[in-house]
Design an enzyme around this catalytic site. Structure first.
Site, PDB file in Angstrom:
ATOM      1  N   TYR A 134      56.493  18.121  48.196  1.00 26.08           N
ATOM      2  CA  TYR A 134      56.900  16.779  47.754  1.00 26.08           C
ATOM      3  C   TYR A 134      58.292  16.874  47.161  1.00 26.08           C
ATOM      4  CZ  TYR A 134      56.967  12.411  45.053  1.00 26.08           C
ATOM      5  OH  TYR A 134      57.299  11.179  44.527  1.00 26.08           O
TER       6      TYR A 134
ATOM      7  N   ASP B 233      64.324  22.931  46.019  1.00 32.44           N
ATOM      8  CA  ASP B 233      63.894  21.866  45.122  1.00 32.44           C
ATOM      9  C   ASP B 233      63.123  22.532  43.983  1.00 32.44           C
ATOM     10  OD1 ASP B 233      62.857  19.788  43.732  1.00 32.44           O
ATOM     11  OD2 ASP B 233      61.901  18.798  45.452  1.00 32.44           O
TER      12      ASP B 233
ATOM     13  N   LYS C  95      62.121  17.393  35.517  1.00 34.83           N
ATOM     14  CA  LYS C  95      61.004  17.752  34.641  1.00 34.83           C
ATOM     15  C   LYS C  95      61.468  18.503  33.388  1.00 34.83           C
ATOM     16  CE  LYS C  95      57.617  16.809  38.103  1.00 34.83           C
ATOM     17  NZ  LYS C  95      57.662  16.983  39.518  1.00 34.83           N
TER      18      LYS C  95
HETATM   19  C1  LIG Z   1      58.167  15.873  40.533  1.00 33.73           C
HETATM   20  C2  LIG Z   1      58.926  16.358  41.697  1.00 33.73           C
HETATM   21  C3  LIG Z   1      59.938  15.596  42.307  1.00 33.73           C
HETATM   22  C4  LIG Z   1      60.199  14.160  41.919  1.00 33.73           C
HETATM   23  O1  LIG Z   1      60.654  14.027  40.626  1.00 33.73           O
HETATM   24  P1  LIG Z   1      60.556  12.569  39.909  1.00 33.73           P
HETATM   25  O2  LIG Z   1      61.245  12.795  38.620  1.00 33.73           O
HETATM   26  O3  LIG Z   1      59.107  12.270  39.804  1.00 33.73           O
HETATM   27  O4  LIG Z   1      61.266  11.624  40.799  1.00 33.73           O
HETATM   28  C5  LIG Z   1      60.692  16.168  43.297  1.00 33.73           C
HETATM   29  N1  LIG Z   1      60.453  17.429  43.707  1.00 33.73           N
HETATM   30  C6  LIG Z   1      59.490  18.192  43.174  1.00 33.73           C
HETATM   31  C7  LIG Z   1      59.297  19.582  43.655  1.00 33.73           C
HETATM   32  C8  LIG Z   1      58.676  17.679  42.166  1.00 33.73           C
HETATM   33  O5  LIG Z   1      57.693  18.430  41.669  1.00 33.73           O
END
Ligand SMILES: *Cc1c(COP(=O)(O)O)cnc(C)c1O
Length: 431
Positions: free
Chosen positions: A144, A239, A267
Site C-alpha cells: 500500500y 516507501d 508516520k
Molecule cells: C500508511 C502508509 C502510506 C500512506 O500514508 P498516509 O499518511 O496514510 O497517507 C503510504 N505508504 C505506506 C507504506 C504506508 O504504510
C-alpha cells in the site's frame, strides 16, 4: 465488556461521516463488533469512552513509537503552539527536522516535507516520471502506498500485470500505467522489465511489507530490484512511510543495505501529528520546484506543530539501544505467539522486524499477498475478538502489521501472551 457509549457514538457518527470513521481501516467491517471511540491514551495503553483500557498494538498505525502522550513530545508541541500554529513561510525547525532525517538516512541528501504518506509517494513518483521522462511505474501486489489514483490498483493473476482499478473512480487509463508484480518475485519483476522496461520510470516498494500483514523481503529481493533499476535506467523508490524509523534508525535501507534513489517517509516522522516527507539523491531533488521544474506544493507542509512533534520524536530515537529494545519486544511477542500456537496445534506464522510484527493464521511460508490471503479469516476474527475482550487492542484486519512502542515493557508483553494463550485456545476449540 460494556461498549454502549461507543455503540451510541458510532450510530451518531454514521449520520455525518461515511461508516462513522474518517479512514476505512478504523471500521470493524472485517471483524465485526463495535469500533472503540477513544477518549485518551498514555504510554502503551489506550482508553475508550466506556472506560475500558487496552494494551495498544496499533499505535495510531505506526507513529506512536515512543508510546502515547510522551511528555517531551507534548511539551515540544505546547511550546511551538505558543508561537502560532501555521505561517506558510519557512521556519528554522523545518531545517532541523530535515537534518535529523538526513543523519539517519544517508541516501536522503535533500528532502521535501508534506503532510501525509499519500502525498509523499504521489510526489516521489511525479519526480521519478519527471526526471526519467517515462510514464510507467511498477509496484507489488499487497503493498500500500497511499490512496492516489495510480497507486490504488489491484493485481491480476500471479504474474506481473497491468493494474486494474482498485476502486470506482479510478479510471483504467490511470492504472494502465501501473504494473503490478507479486512481492518477493524477482523473476516476475524481470519479466515486466523485459516487456515494459523502456517506459518504467520507477519501482516503488515497501522494503518490509506492512500492509498485507508483516512480510519481510526474501534475501536478495531488494538488491535484485536495485540491479534491475540500474540495468534499465529506472529509479528505485523505497516507501518507508511505515518502516523508516520503525525497523531501524535509518529504516529498512540500513537494515538490508540497499540504497534507493528516493525514499518516502511518514508516520513516525510526524510523531503523531500530520507530517511526511520524500527525498533522496541531491541531483534528483534539485528538480523539485522552485529549484527545478517538477511542481509540488502544500499549504500546511512543514507545519510547526507537526515539525515539533516529529523532531522531538526523532531526537529521542537517536538514543543508543532504542531499536534493540523495540526489536527484542516484538521478537518476544512474535516468538511467544508462535510457541503458544504450536503447543495448541493452531497453524500460525509470525514475523517481526525491528518494532513491527505480524501473524497469519496460515502454516506458512507467507512471502507474498496471495499466500497472505490464504490465511484463515474466521480464526483471525475469533482471535481478534477474544484479544479485545482480554484488553489487547490489535488492528481489526488480518492484513495489518502490529507495532510495539518503547512504552511496551516486558511485563506488558507477558500479559499479552497470557491473553493470547486463552484467545488461541478458543481458536483451537473452533477448529
Ligand atoms: C500508511 C502508509 C502510506 C500512506 O500514508 P498516509 O499518511 O496514510 O497517507 C503510504 N505508504 C505506506 C507504506 C504506508 O504504510
Amino acid at each position: 465488556m460494556d461498549v454502549s457509549r461507543s455503540k451510541r457514538e458510532l450510530a451518531r457518527a454514521r449520520r455525518s461521516i461515511p461508516g462513522g470513521v474518517n479512514s476505512p481501516v478504523r471500521a470493524y467491517g472485517s471483524v465485526g463488533g463495535v469500533p472503540r471511540f477513544i477518549e485518551s491514551a498514555k504510554g502503551a495503553r489506550i482508553r475508550d469512552i466506556d472506560g475500558n483500557e487496552y494494551l495498544d498494538y496499533v499505535g495510531s498505525w505506526g507513529p506512536m513509537i515512543l508510546g502515547h502522550a510522551h511528555p517531551k513530545v507534548l511539551r515540544a508541541v505546547r511550546e511551538a503552539m505558543k508561537s502560532g500554529t501555521s505561517f506558510g513561510a519557512p521556519t528554522v525547525r523545518e531545517t532541523d527536522l530535515a537534518e535529523a532525517i538526513r543523519r539517519a538516512l544517508p541516501s536522503v541528501q535533500k528532502l521535501r516535507m508534506v503532510s501525509s504518506g499519500t502525498e509523499a509517494t504521489m510526489s516521489a513518483l511525479r519526480l521519478a516520471r519527471g526526471v526519467t521522462g517515462r510514464s510507467r511505474i511498477l509496484k507489488f501486489d499487497g503493498c500500500y502506498h497511499g490512496h492516489s489514483d495510480g497507486l490504488l490498483v489491484g493485481a491480476g493473476s500471479g504474474v506481473a500485470t497491468l493494474g486494474i482499478p482498485g476502486s470506482p473512480g479510478v479510471p483504467k487509463a490511470m492504472t494502465d500505467l501501473t504494473i503490478v508484480a507479486p512481492y518477493n518475485d524477482l523473476a516476475a519483476t524481470r519479466d515486466a522489465f523485459e516487456r515494459w522496461g523502456e517506459d518504467i520510470a520507477a519501482i516503488i516498494v515497501e522494503p518490509v511489507a506492512g500492509n498485507m500483514g508483516c512480510v519481510p523481503p526474501r534475501p536478495g529481493f531488494l538488491a535484485g530490484l536495485r540491479k534491475l533499476c540500474d540495468e534499465f535506467g529506472a529509479l528505485l523508490v523505497f516507501d518507508e512511510v511505515m518502516t523508516g524509523f520503525r525497523v531501524a534508525h535509518g529504516g529498512a535501507q540500513r537494515l538490508y543495505k540497499v540504497k534507493p534513489d528516493l525514499t518516502t517517509l511518514g508516520k513516525v516522522v510526524g510523531g503523531g501529528l500530520p507530517a511526511a516527507a520524500y527525498g533522496g539523491r541531491r541531483d534528483l531533488m534539485a528538480r523539485i520546484a522552485p529549484e527545478g521544474d517538477v511542481y509540488q506544493a502544500g499549504t500546511l507542509s512543514g507545519n510547526p506543530l507537526a515539525v515539533a512533534a516529529g523532531l522531538t520524536t526523532l531526537e529521542l530515537l537517536e538514543a543508543p539501544g532504542v531499536y534493540e529494545t523495540l526489536a527484542s519486544r516484538s521478537k518476544a511477542l512474535a516468538e511467544g505467539l508462535a510457541g503458544i500456537a504450536a503447543e495448541l496445534g493452531v497453524p500460525l506464522t509470525t514475523r517481526h522486524v525491528g518494532g513491527m510484527f505480524g501473524f497469519f493464521f496460515h502454516p506458512g511460508p507467507v512471502d507474498d499477498f496471495a499466500q497472505a490471503q490464504q490465511s484463515d479469516a474466521a480464526a483471525f476474527r475469533r482471535f481478534f475478538a477474544a484479544m479485545l475482550e482480554e484488553g489487547v487492542y490489535l488492528a481489526p484486519s488480518a492484513y495489518e502489521a502490529g507495532f510495539v512502542s518503547l512504552a511496551h515493557k516486558p511485563r506488558d508483553i507477558d500479559r499479552t501472551l497470557e491473553a493470547a494463550r486463552r484467545a488461541l485456545a478458543r481458536v483451537a476449540r473452533m477448529r
